[in-house]
Design a protein around this motif. Structure first.
Motif, mmCIF file in Angstrom:
data_model
loop_
_atom_site.group_PDB
_atom_site.id
_atom_site.type_symbol
_atom_site.label_atom_id
_atom_site.label_comp_id
_atom_site.label_asym_id
_atom_site.label_seq_id
_atom_site.Cartn_x
_atom_site.Cartn_y
_atom_site.Cartn_z
ATOM 1 N N PHE A 1 19.480 -8.870 19.446
ATOM 2 C CA PHE A 1 18.425 -8.423 20.354
ATOM 3 C C PHE A 1 18.606 -6.955 20.698
ATOM 4 C CE2 PHE A 1 21.721 -9.438 23.425
ATOM 5 C CZ PHE A 1 21.601 -8.439 24.370
ATOM 6 N N VAL A 2 17.505 -6.350 21.178
ATOM 7 C CA VAL A 2 17.499 -4.993 21.712
ATOM 8 C C VAL A 2 16.716 -5.054 23.017
ATOM 9 C CG1 VAL A 2 16.762 -2.611 21.358
ATOM 10 C CG2 VAL A 2 17.516 -3.981 19.408
ATOM 11 N N ALA A 3 17.302 -4.574 24.117
ATOM 12 C CA ALA A 3 16.637 -4.610 25.421
ATOM 13 C C ALA A 3 16.238 -3.209 25.863
ATOM 14 C CB ALA A 3 17.556 -5.237 26.467
ATOM 15 N N ASN A 4 14.962 -3.049 26.207
ATOM 16 C CA ASN A 4 14.469 -1.797 26.782
ATOM 17 C C ASN A 4 13.900 -2.042 28.163
ATOM 18 O OD1 ASN A 4 15.200 0.277 25.051
ATOM 19 N ND2 ASN A 4 13.573 -0.238 23.633
ATOM 20 N N THR A 5 14.498 -3.006 28.839
ATOM 21 C CA THR A 5 14.198 -3.314 30.236
ATOM 22 C C THR A 5 15.288 -4.255 30.742
ATOM 23 O OG1 THR A 5 12.469 -4.042 31.768
ATOM 24 C CG2 THR A 5 12.759 -5.351 29.768
ATOM 25 N N ASP A 6 15.385 -4.418 32.040
ATOM 26 C CA ASP A 6 16.298 -5.406 32.596
ATOM 27 C C ASP A 6 15.678 -6.788 32.423
ATOM 28 O OD1 ASP A 6 18.008 -3.391 33.398
ATOM 29 O OD2 ASP A 6 17.349 -3.407 35.483
ATOM 30 N N ALA A 7 16.517 -7.768 32.109
ATOM 31 C CA ALA A 7 16.024 -9.126 31.903
ATOM 32 C C ALA A 7 17.132 -10.116 32.238
ATOM 33 C CB ALA A 7 15.572 -9.327 30.461
ATOM 34 N N PHE B 1 18.605 -13.643 30.661
ATOM 35 C CA PHE B 1 18.623 -14.640 29.602
ATOM 36 C C PHE B 1 19.088 -15.959 30.223
ATOM 37 C CE2 PHE B 1 19.620 -11.469 25.914
ATOM 38 C CZ PHE B 1 18.418 -10.824 26.142
ATOM 39 N N ILE B 2 18.424 -17.052 29.880
ATOM 40 C CA ILE B 2 18.679 -18.334 30.527
ATOM 41 C C ILE B 2 18.930 -19.424 29.492
ATOM 42 C CG2 ILE B 2 17.756 -20.077 32.110
ATOM 43 C CD1 ILE B 2 15.903 -17.743 33.157
ATOM 44 N N ALA B 3 19.960 -20.230 29.750
ATOM 45 C CA ALA B 3 20.244 -21.428 28.956
ATOM 46 C C ALA B 3 20.259 -22.611 29.916
ATOM 47 C CB ALA B 3 21.583 -21.305 28.243
ATOM 48 N N TYR B 4 19.844 -23.772 29.430
ATOM 49 C CA TYR B 4 19.840 -24.990 30.238
ATOM 50 C C TYR B 4 20.810 -26.002 29.649
ATOM 51 C CZ TYR B 4 15.713 -22.887 32.258
ATOM 52 O OH TYR B 4 14.858 -22.012 32.867
ATOM 53 N N GLN B 5 21.223 -26.946 30.480
ATOM 54 C CA GLN B 5 22.114 -28.057 30.116
ATOM 55 C C GLN B 5 23.419 -27.587 29.526
ATOM 56 O OE1 GLN B 5 19.799 -30.687 27.677
ATOM 57 N NE2 GLN B 5 18.409 -31.190 29.334
ATOM 58 N N PRO B 6 24.324 -27.055 30.266
ATOM 59 C CA PRO B 6 24.238 -26.684 31.675
ATOM 60 C C PRO B 6 23.539 -25.333 31.845
ATOM 61 C CG PRO B 6 26.423 -26.151 30.871
ATOM 62 C CD PRO B 6 25.677 -26.809 29.734
ATOM 63 N N THR B 7 22.981 -25.137 33.030
ATOM 64 C CA THR B 7 22.280 -23.889 33.315
ATOM 65 C C THR B 7 23.280 -22.738 33.401
ATOM 66 O OG1 THR B 7 20.525 -25.023 34.490
ATOM 67 C CG2 THR B 7 20.787 -22.690 34.948
ATOM 68 N N GLU B 8 22.954 -21.682 32.693
ATOM 69 C CA GLU B 8 23.751 -20.460 32.725
ATOM 70 C C GLU B 8 22.806 -19.297 32.515
ATOM 71 O OE1 GLU B 8 27.529 -18.347 30.476
ATOM 72 O OE2 GLU B 8 26.982 -20.390 29.951
ATOM 73 N N LYS B 9 23.071 -18.195 33.197
ATOM 74 C CA LYS B 9 22.223 -17.011 33.101
ATOM 75 C C LYS B 9 23.074 -15.801 32.747
ATOM 76 C CE LYS B 9 19.033 -18.798 36.554
ATOM 77 N NZ LYS B 9 18.381 -18.553 37.849
ATOM 78 N N ARG B 10 22.483 -14.897 31.985
ATOM 79 C CA ARG B 10 23.144 -13.647 31.618
ATOM 80 C C ARG B 10 22.212 -12.484 31.904
ATOM 81 N NH1 ARG B 10 27.304 -14.583 27.349
ATOM 82 N NH2 ARG B 10 28.245 -16.503 28.091
ATOM 83 N N ALA B 11 22.682 -11.543 32.697
ATOM 84 C CA ALA B 11 21.906 -10.339 32.989
ATOM 85 C C ALA B 11 21.999 -9.383 31.795
ATOM 86 C CB ALA B 11 22.421 -9.662 34.240
ATOM 87 N N VAL B 12 20.857 -8.822 31.430
ATOM 88 C CA VAL B 12 20.769 -7.834 30.354
ATOM 89 C C VAL B 12 20.077 -6.615 30.941
ATOM 90 C CG1 VAL B 12 19.803 -7.360 28.084
ATOM 91 C CG2 VAL B 12 20.637 -9.639 28.623
ATOM 92 N N HIS B 13 20.545 -5.447 30.581
ATOM 93 C CA HIS B 13 20.021 -4.210 31.165
ATOM 94 C C HIS B 13 19.374 -3.326 30.109
ATOM 95 C CE1 HIS B 13 22.022 -5.394 34.822
ATOM 96 N NE2 HIS B 13 23.113 -5.600 34.112
ATOM 97 N N ASN B 14 18.503 -2.463 30.569
ATOM 98 C CA ASN B 14 17.836 -1.500 29.701
ATOM 99 C C ASN B 14 18.886 -0.758 28.880
ATOM 100 O OD1 ASN B 14 16.060 0.275 28.542
ATOM 101 N ND2 ASN B 14 15.573 1.373 30.412
ATOM 102 N N GLY B 15 18.727 -0.765 27.560
ATOM 103 C CA GLY B 15 19.669 -0.094 26.673
ATOM 104 C C GLY B 15 20.695 -1.030 26.057
ATOM 105 N N ASP B 16 20.779 -2.276 26.524
ATOM 106 C CA ASP B 16 21.712 -3.239 25.933
ATOM 107 C C ASP B 16 21.196 -3.685 24.563
ATOM 108 O OD1 ASP B 16 23.302 -3.132 28.177
ATOM 109 O OD2 ASP B 16 22.722 -5.110 28.930
#
Length: 118
Positions: free
Chosen positions: A74-80, A82-97
Motif C-alpha cells: 500500500f501507499v498512503a497519502n492521508t491518515d487512515a 486499517f481494521i481487522a476483525y475476529q479479533p478486532t485490531e486497528k493500525r494507524a497509518v499516516h500520510n507518507g506511509d
C-alpha cells in the motif's frame, strides 16, 4: 618480476570465478504515486496485482473481495485506520506511509479502512 605479477594474476582469476552478485540483484520497486487524500492498495507485493484506491472523504469501507485479507502492499497519502476483525485490531497509518510487502504482516488480516486516527 614474474613473481610479483603472480598475486595480481591470481586475484584477477579469482574475480572471474566469483563475480560480485550485488550488481546483479534486481532493484526494489519504488512506491507508485497515489493521489492526495487517498490510500492505494495492491493485492501483490511491490505494488502489483489488483489495485483499489480508498479516499478519506468516503468514510469507512470494507476492502473489495480481491483485497480482503490479501493486501500485499500500500501507499498512503492521508491518515487512515486499517481494521481487522475476529479479533478486532486497528493500525494507524499516516500520510507518507507505505509498505511494499504487507501480506505477511497486517495485510493478511485486514478487512476495512476508515479515515483519521484509530
Amino acid at each position: 618480476m614474474k613473481l610479483r605479477m603472480w598475486p595480481l594474476c591470481a586475484v584477477s582469476a579469482l574475480a572471474m570465478l566469483f563475480p560480485v552478485t550485488a550488481a546483479q540483484a534486481a532493484p526494489a520497486a519504488a512506491a507508485p504515486a497515489c493521489p492526495g487524500g487517498s490510500v492505494c492498495f495492491y493485492s501483490g507485493s511491490d505494488y502489483s496485482g489488483k489495485s483499489w484506491e480508498w479516499t478519506a472523504n468516503s468514510g469507512y469501507r470494507d476492502l473489495p473481495p480481491a483485497l480482503h485479507d490479501h493486501v500485499g502492499s500500500f501507499v498512503a497519502n492521508t491518515d487512515a485506520c486499517f481494521i481487522a476483525y475476529q479479533p478486532t485490531e486497528k493500525r494507524a497509518v499516516h500520510n507518507g506511509d507505505w509498505r511494499r510487502d504487507y501480506r505477511g504482516d497486517f495485510g493478511g488480516r485486514m478487512d476495512g479502512v476508515g479515515p483519521g486516527h484509530c
